[in-house]
Write a protein that holds these residues in place. Structure first.
Motif, PDB file in Angstrom:
ATOM      1  N   ARG A   1      40.662  40.972   1.969  1.00 20.57           N
ATOM      2  CA  ARG A   1      41.769  41.921   1.814  1.00 20.57           C
ATOM      3  C   ARG A   1      43.123  41.233   1.766  1.00 20.57           C
ATOM      4  NH1 ARG A   1      41.362  47.239   3.873  1.00 20.57           N
ATOM      5  NH2 ARG A   1      43.060  46.817   5.361  1.00 20.57           N
ATOM      6  N   GLY A   2      43.105  39.898   1.779  1.00 19.93           N
ATOM      7  CA  GLY A   2      44.347  39.142   1.683  1.00 19.93           C
ATOM      8  C   GLY A   2      44.963  38.776   3.013  1.00 19.93           C
ATOM      9  N   GLY A   3      44.242  39.000   4.120  1.00 20.26           N
ATOM     10  CA  GLY A   3      44.776  38.706   5.440  1.00 20.26           C
ATOM     11  C   GLY A   3      44.289  37.374   5.982  1.00 20.26           C
ATOM     12  N   GLN A   4      44.642  37.121   7.236  1.00 19.11           N
ATOM     13  CA  GLN A   4      44.251  35.889   7.907  1.00 19.11           C
ATOM     14  C   GLN A   4      43.218  36.194   8.980  1.00 19.11           C
ATOM     15  OE1 GLN A   4      47.899  34.092   9.342  1.00 19.11           O
ATOM     16  NE2 GLN A   4      48.198  32.994   7.420  1.00 19.11           N
TER      17      GLN A   4
ATOM     18  N   THR B   1      52.998  38.602  20.923  1.00 23.60           N
ATOM     19  CA  THR B   1      53.672  39.548  20.030  1.00 23.60           C
ATOM     20  C   THR B   1      52.642  40.300  19.193  1.00 23.60           C
ATOM     21  OG1 THR B   1      53.940  37.856  18.315  1.00 23.60           O
ATOM     22  CG2 THR B   1      55.756  38.132  19.884  1.00 23.60           C
ATOM     23  N   VAL B   2      52.996  41.515  18.790  1.00 21.79           N
ATOM     24  CA  VAL B   2      52.121  42.318  17.947  1.00 21.79           C
ATOM     25  C   VAL B   2      52.261  41.839  16.505  1.00 21.79           C
ATOM     26  CG1 VAL B   2      51.604  44.645  17.120  1.00 21.79           C
ATOM     27  CG2 VAL B   2      52.339  44.300  19.490  1.00 21.79           C
ATOM     28  N   THR B   3      51.147  41.591  15.842  1.00 26.28           N
ATOM     29  CA  THR B   3      51.188  41.106  14.468  1.00 26.28           C
ATOM     30  C   THR B   3      51.554  42.234  13.504  1.00 26.28           C
ATOM     31  OG1 THR B   3      48.814  41.500  14.259  1.00 26.28           O
ATOM     32  CG2 THR B   3      49.500  39.306  14.931  1.00 26.28           C
ATOM     33  N   ALA B   4      52.228  41.866  12.435  1.00 28.21           N
ATOM     34  CA  ALA B   4      52.728  42.873  11.496  1.00 28.21           C
ATOM     35  C   ALA B   4      51.641  43.445  10.601  1.00 28.21           C
ATOM     36  CB  ALA B   4      53.836  42.258  10.627  1.00 28.21           C
ATOM     37  N   ASP B   5      50.529  42.702  10.423  1.00 27.97           N
ATOM     38  CA  ASP B   5      49.520  43.148   9.459  1.00 27.97           C
ATOM     39  C   ASP B   5      48.526  44.158  10.031  1.00 27.97           C
ATOM     40  OD1 ASP B   5      48.002  41.547  11.117  1.00 27.97           O
ATOM     41  OD2 ASP B   5      47.487  40.061   9.584  1.00 27.97           O
TER      42      ASP B   5
ATOM     43  N   THR C   1      45.107  48.709  20.167  1.00 21.64           N
ATOM     44  CA  THR C   1      46.144  47.837  19.616  1.00 21.64           C
ATOM     45  C   THR C   1      46.208  46.472  20.295  1.00 21.64           C
ATOM     46  OG1 THR C   1      47.761  48.892  21.095  1.00 21.64           O
ATOM     47  CG2 THR C   1      47.589  49.740  18.840  1.00 21.64           C
ATOM     48  N   VAL C   2      45.524  46.289  21.422  1.00 25.50           N
ATOM     49  CA  VAL C   2      45.497  44.964  22.047  1.00 25.50           C
ATOM     50  C   VAL C   2      44.942  43.932  21.072  1.00 25.50           C
ATOM     51  CG1 VAL C   2      44.430  43.572  23.878  1.00 25.50           C
ATOM     52  CG2 VAL C   2      45.395  45.814  24.420  1.00 25.50           C
ATOM     53  N   THR C   3      44.015  44.332  20.209  1.00 24.78           N
ATOM     54  CA  THR C   3      43.436  43.392  19.248  1.00 24.78           C
ATOM     55  C   THR C   3      44.459  42.903  18.225  1.00 24.78           C
ATOM     56  OG1 THR C   3      42.691  45.179  17.791  1.00 24.78           O
ATOM     57  CG2 THR C   3      41.141  44.418  19.466  1.00 24.78           C
TER      58      THR C   3
ATOM     59  N   GLU D   1      46.008  43.681  11.770  1.00 30.96           N
ATOM     60  CA  GLU D   1      44.637  43.168  11.832  1.00 30.96           C
ATOM     61  C   GLU D   1      44.287  42.718  13.255  1.00 30.96           C
ATOM     62  OE1 GLU D   1      42.607  43.641   9.652  1.00 30.96           O
ATOM     63  OE2 GLU D   1      43.543  43.544   7.676  1.00 30.96           O
ATOM     64  N   PRO D   2      43.019  42.858  13.622  1.00 32.77           N
ATOM     65  CA  PRO D   2      41.861  43.226  12.802  1.00 32.77           C
ATOM     66  C   PRO D   2      41.584  44.731  12.718  1.00 32.77           C
ATOM     67  CG  PRO D   2      41.114  42.630  14.959  1.00 32.77           C
ATOM     68  CD  PRO D   2      42.605  42.429  14.973  1.00 32.77           C
ATOM     69  N   LEU D   3      42.404  45.550  13.385  1.00 34.48           N
ATOM     70  CA  LEU D   3      42.135  46.994  13.393  1.00 34.48           C
ATOM     71  C   LEU D   3      42.118  47.585  11.997  1.00 34.48           C
ATOM     72  CD1 LEU D   3      44.034  48.676  16.382  1.00 34.48           C
ATOM     73  CD2 LEU D   3      41.580  48.267  16.119  1.00 34.48           C
ATOM     74  N   ALA D   4      43.042  47.128  11.136  1.00 32.07           N
ATOM     75  CA  ALA D   4      43.145  47.708   9.796  1.00 32.07           C
ATOM     76  C   ALA D   4      41.846  47.540   9.026  1.00 32.07           C
ATOM     77  CB  ALA D   4      44.308  47.066   9.034  1.00 32.07           C
ATOM     78  N   THR D   5      41.249  46.352   9.103  1.00 29.32           N
ATOM     79  CA  THR D   5      39.992  46.121   8.393  1.00 29.32           C
ATOM     80  C   THR D   5      38.823  46.793   9.086  1.00 29.32           C
ATOM     81  OG1 THR D   5      40.749  44.051   7.389  1.00 29.32           O
ATOM     82  CG2 THR D   5      38.371  44.337   7.648  1.00 29.32           C
TER      83      THR D   5
END
Length: 268
Positions: free
Chosen positions: A167-170, A224-228, A214-216, A230-234
């Motif tokens: 999906r283009g993420g890390q 810090t909370v990542t902007a993408d 959201t801890v993930t 992830e991994p929740l989105a995927t």
């Protein structure tokens, strides 16, 4: 009994929501891995605080020595807390609606936490006499969200990471999911299909999938909370359970014992 997988790492989290500790061998006592979530940070009203509200908890590193808990925050300071105390005072604190008897660990560590978090914060330890039962079992747990143990396979992480990259993420590290027992040598999500297993000399019952929050999405190295997202989105695209996104299996221990890296996971 047939072998299902092999333990490749073990982790405990002495202070709920803070950095973890890795073990080659871990003792399982009445509450799960020894000292796992034995301590918790609360606000001024005794309500639990986690990385959901305060992602900077990830930067707090607790380490256990024979007679003390060391609490270190890089760039802020460090405090030691004795494991034994002559204080008999206790207070009631709350974790997910459960009222628990705990001991406050004092003003020195509270001042360190306040400086780091920018809010009133107290470190408390669950009373040895308190029983926080796991519903539906004879097991107990400390200040964990609900269950004493979390099991995840490396193949499950590899699968979600492959999807994130597609999906283009890390890719994300296993520490984002804060497992206790990490296993290898099985198919992705094989842990979802396990029921009763033996790990070392400890019997475990899988208690259902772990709902993820959201801890993930908190980078454990920076707090810090990542902007993408992830991994929740995927995970949300293919791992939705009845009540939300799931990943990993909660587990309940049936008795005490030890678990070590390289132990096999065997069907019971």
């Amino acid at each position: 009994m047939s072998d299902l997988a092999r333990v490749v790492s073990l982790h405990s989290y002495p202070i709920k929501g803070c950095a973890g500790t890795s073990h080659s061998v871990a003792t399982v006592d009445r509450r799960g891995l020894a000292f796992d979530r034995a301590w918790m940070i609360t606000d001024g009203d005794g309500q639990f605080v986690t990385q959901r509200q305060a992602p900077r908890l990830a930067l707090i590193t607790p380490t256990l020595e024979r007679e003390q808990l060391n609490v270190q925050i890089v760039g802020v300071g460090a405090v030691t807390v004795p494991l034994e105390t002559t204080s008999s005072g206790t207070k009631l604190v709350t974790v997910w609606g459960d009222r628990c008897v705990a001991r406050d660990e004092g003003d020195d560590v509270a001042a360190l936490l306040r400086e780091h978090l920018g809010q009133t914060a107290r470190l408390v330890r669950m009373s040895e006499r308190h029983v926080r039962a796991v519903p539906g079992s004879d097991a107990q747990t400390g200040f964990a969200d609900a269950f004493p143990l979390l099991v995840i396979s490396t193949s499950s992480l590899a699968d979600v990471n492959a999807r994130i990259v597609d999906r283009g993420g890390q890719a994300v590290a296993m520490e984002r999911f804060r497992p206790n027992v990490v296993v290898d040598g099985c198919e992705a999500y094989a842990e979802d299909r396990w029921a009763d297993v033996m790990v070392g000399d400890v019997a475990l019952t899988m208690a259902g999938p772990c709902e993820r929050c959201t801890v993930t999405t908190v980078d454990q190295a920076s707090g810090t909370v990542t902007a993408d997202g992830e991994p929740l989105a995927t995970l949300a695209t293919y791992r939705r359970g009845r009540d939300g996104v799931v990943f990993g299996q909660n587990a309940v221990h049936r008795g005490a014992g030890t678990i070590a890296v390289a132990d096999t996971v065997r069907s019971a």
